[in-house]
Write a protein that holds these residues in place. Structure first.
Motif, PDB file in Angstrom:
ATOM      1  N   SER A 146      49.184 -30.188 -39.857  1.00  0.00           N
ATOM      2  CA  SER A 146      49.168 -28.733 -39.872  1.00  0.00           C
ATOM      3  C   SER A 146      48.448 -28.194 -38.657  1.00  0.00           C
ATOM      4  N   ASP A 147      47.372 -28.850 -38.291  1.00  0.00           N
ATOM      5  CA  ASP A 147      46.600 -28.341 -37.174  1.00  0.00           C
ATOM      6  C   ASP A 147      46.533 -29.398 -36.080  1.00  0.00           C
ATOM      7  N   VAL A 148      47.118 -29.103 -34.954  1.00  0.00           N
ATOM      8  CA  VAL A 148      47.144 -30.096 -33.878  1.00  0.00           C
ATOM      9  C   VAL A 148      45.735 -30.448 -33.429  1.00  0.00           C
ATOM     10  N   GLN A 149      44.831 -29.521 -33.661  1.00  0.00           N
ATOM     11  CA  GLN A 149      43.445 -29.781 -33.269  1.00  0.00           C
ATOM     12  C   GLN A 149      42.895 -31.055 -33.878  1.00  0.00           C
ATOM     13  N   SER A 150      43.367 -31.371 -35.062  1.00  0.00           N
ATOM     14  CA  SER A 150      42.765 -32.517 -35.742  1.00  0.00           C
ATOM     15  C   SER A 150      43.011 -33.813 -34.989  1.00  0.00           C
ATOM     16  N   LEU A 151      43.927 -33.775 -34.022  1.00  0.00           N
ATOM     17  CA  LEU A 151      44.139 -34.984 -33.235  1.00  0.00           C
ATOM     18  C   LEU A 151      42.927 -35.322 -32.387  1.00  0.00           C
TER      19      LEU A 151
END
Lengths: 456, 221
Positions: A146-151
């Motif tokens: 859902s959130d690319v940030q979590s990569l």
């Protein structure tokens, strides 16, 4: 190998529902990054063939992006949706800002972009590229992202778990991009600290210092791995000196760390050895700085592993004697005045010299190990950091009201791009920084510690 | 935060800080407010989303302050963040079970806590590194919850609710931050069964222990 990765991915992606990027896969399985990317692709394909939609991927597309209209480009940049992250390696397209009527006249400037997309947007993203030079899977996750940030979490974990690997060696294995001209900074010599007494130590230090330079690179490269091994076999006085040096530092550092604690526990020899001023034996000289080099810094390094074994060896030898001596000295210190204490203190160096002799016979290794050690210095990125002894003057009011100026060694931390000072001399007085000041009973009657007690 | 001696208050503060971040994340994930109104921030060494709207932040901070007051009194059993759909029917609940919090009297909230293991060694009451790691793991799971849950309600809203222990005093005071709601309004037995539960994480860090999970009300309507 083939089975490993399927298993690893099955566990991490499906069971634990973690994000696995190609970098974390390559670090975990110790394979080249490109191989890791292929593994991810294979796994993704197989799992989705078995059960569609079970594994989602994010892709990294590199290529030349079609020049986009200004409005569209601006929209893309300001829209922090998290879906697409556009990184432009070249400066922004001048034609984007050029007035419309010029667009047909000018050649659109090619923009090389690297785009991170979720698989659902893959086709759409590919369409925005004029030509795609590379495309590969960046990460896999079980249900969708859902959130690319979590990569970013993947990268943080890599840094955290694999910080100990030396990039200069590991890059071949992992395939990180390497600049062939890059070199690790070698240690340069630093200013030696003010005159110290141990001449022997000096003499030995000098031949050591030059040898550190050529081996600096390898040392640093494998310092951590070598440490534990080398502190044990320790040094023969000749060739192996250079390499044990760095290992001695952490080893010495650990000693000091535990020295502090042991000095509280009583029965520690190190503080005693410090007292020896006159008996400037190389061993004495060497051990003192080790002991002095203080806590906070040394404790950070290699907590227990390397030092633990070393630390236990040497102190135990002379523990019996020192205990009695320490207690005797403490008594002397408590009851007597300055002058008398000095006498007592002088008596002690003789004894401590003895201990050291024994120590020398018993453990030639560890002592030679100590010699080259340079006051707790760590080599990090070519900078020398650590604590070193510096002579400082202290003016103390005697119990008779006289001002006495004593020169004593004090520790200060330094950080410089130079190799640590070569000379290590037996300090006349133990460092006054020690919280265990009270325990350093038989300090050679110098430190203001004495006057402190004498006031009682 | 406690530097040397953790007190019950610092424990609670850690928890409410975490709850604040969790709420912001839930708001982002469930599209309660437009995603463009969130900025990326960093908490517990992890990338999180934070709302930029001042009123939203203010409301959340006030709610957390009220929750903290209640927890300090020791009456709270669970804290829930409830997401409603447009018809004001709850679609999902994010629950944090605090029943395992240490029971400390209100007067002792600032007393340093210490815990001794069975063999007499002192065990850390609030290991900060552990806490960070566990919070990070929980946030990571929370951030990806959107993929397992049903699509969020359009134009939904949210609120924070606390469930008190059976012996707790209801917080009714003059400036009343909490609205009392009857427990009986929760669904009947059949509905309970069709409710889907997704575990998030059980955080155990020293004495800070709580469990978290997501409950989805059955896909009705």
């Amino acid at each position: 190998m083939a089975q490993d990765y399927t298993e690893y991915l099955a566990i991490n992606v499906l069971n634990e529902q973690q994000l696995v990027s190609y970098r974390s896969l390559s670090r975990a399985l110790k394979v080249h990054s490109n191989l890791a990317k292929q593994m991810l692709y294979e796994f993704h394909r197989k799992q989705n063939a078995k059960k569609p939609g079970s594994v989602h991927a994010t892709y990294l597309i590199t290529g030349i992006r079609r020049a986009q209209s200004p409005a569209h480009t601006n929209g893309v940049h300001s829209q922090e949706d998290g879906d697409d992250t556009v990184m432009q390696s070249s400066p922004p397209l001048p034609s984007s800002f050029a007035p419309h009527h010029e667009e047909e006249a000018e050649e659109p400037v090619a923009v090389r972009s690297v785009l991170l997309v979720k698989e659902e947007h893959l086709e759409q993203a590919k369409a925005t590229f004029d030509s795609v030079t590379g495309i590969h899977i960046n990460s896999l996750q079980a249900n969708g992202l859902s959130d690319v940030q979590s990569l970013t979490e993947c990268n943080r974990k890599i840094v955290e778990s694999y910080a100990s690997e030396d990039p200069l060696q590991a890059w071949k294995q992992y395939g990180t991009i390497q600049n062939p001209n890059v070199k690790r900074r070698t240690q340069r010599k630093g200013p030696p600290p003010p005159a110290r007494i141990a001449k022997d130590a000096d003499a030995k230090m000098k031949p050591l210092a030059p040898t550190t330079k050529p081996t600096a690179l390898e040392k640093q490269a494998s310092k951590e791995s070598k440490d534990s091994q080398e502190s044990k076999p320790a040094s023969k006085p000749s060739s192996a000196k250079a390499t044990p040096e760095p290992s001695k530092k952490p080893a010495a550092v650990n000693r000091q760390g535990s020295d502090i604690f042991k000095s509280f526990a009583k029965g520690k020899t190190k503080p005693k050895k410090e007292d020896s001023q006159s008996s400037a034996e190389a061993t004495a000289a060497a051990t003192e700085p080790e002991d002095e080099a203080m806590g906070g810094f040394s404790e950070e390094e290699d907590d227990a592993e390397d030092g633990a074994a070393d630390v236990d060896e040497v102190p135990k030898e002379s523990e019996g004697k020192s205990k009695k001596e320490r207690e005797a000295d403490l008594q002397a210190m408590m009851d007597q005045e300055d002058e008398i204490m000095e006498d007592a203190a002088e008596a002690i160096p003789d004894k401590t010299a003895e201990e050291q002799d024994e120590g020398a016979i018993d453990k030639p290794d560890s002592q030679q190990a100590e010699e080259p050690a340079k006051d707790t210095v760590t080599m990090e990125n070519g900078r020398r950091r650590g604590r070193r002894r510096v002579m400082k003057k202290k003016t103390v009011k005697d119990e008779d009201g006289y001002l006495v100026t004593k020169e004593e060694a004090a520790w200060e931390s330094f950080s410089e791009d130079e190799p640590p000072p070569k000379k290590i001399e037996a300090a006349p007085a133990a460092s006054t920084n020690k919280p265990a000041a009270g325990k350093k009973a038989a300090k050679a009657g110098q430190g203001n510690i004495m006057s402190f007690f004498s006031k009682k | 935060m406690a530097n040397d001696a953790p007190t019950f208050r610092s424990l609670v503060t850690h928890f409410t800080d975490f709850l604040t971040v969790a709420i912001h994340t839930i708001l982002y994930e469930r599209n309660i407010y437009p995603r463009t109104s969130f900025l990326s921030a960093r908490k517990y060494n992890f990338a999180v989303r934070q709302s930029r709207h001042p009123k939203v932040c203010e409301w959340i901070n006030d709610a957390m302050a009220a929750v903290e007051t209640e927890i300090l009194k020791g009456t709270v059993e669970r804290v829930a963040v409830v997401v409603y759909n447009q018809a004001l029917k709850p679609t999902e609940r994010y629950l944090f079970d605090l029943s395992r919090f240490p029971i400390v009297g209100a007067a002792d909230a600032d007393v340093p806590l210490e815990r001794k293991a069975a063999d007499g060694t002192t065990v850390s009451v609030l290991p900060v590194v552990d806490i960070e790691e566990q919070f990070r793991a929980t946030m990571s799971k929370l951030a990806n919850c959107g993929t397992v849950l049903r699509p969020p309600p359009v134009d939904g809203t949210f609120t924070v609710a606390i469930e008190l222990k059976s012996d707790g005093q209801a917080p009714v005071s003059h400036p009343q931050p909490w609205m009392p709601v009857e427990a009986a309004t929760r669904q009947g037995a059949t509905e309970l069964q069709s409710r889907r539960t997704h575990p998030l994480r059980a955080v155990v860090a020293g004495d800070l222990m709580f469990e978290s999970w997501i409950e989805e009300t059955p896909a009705a309507d």
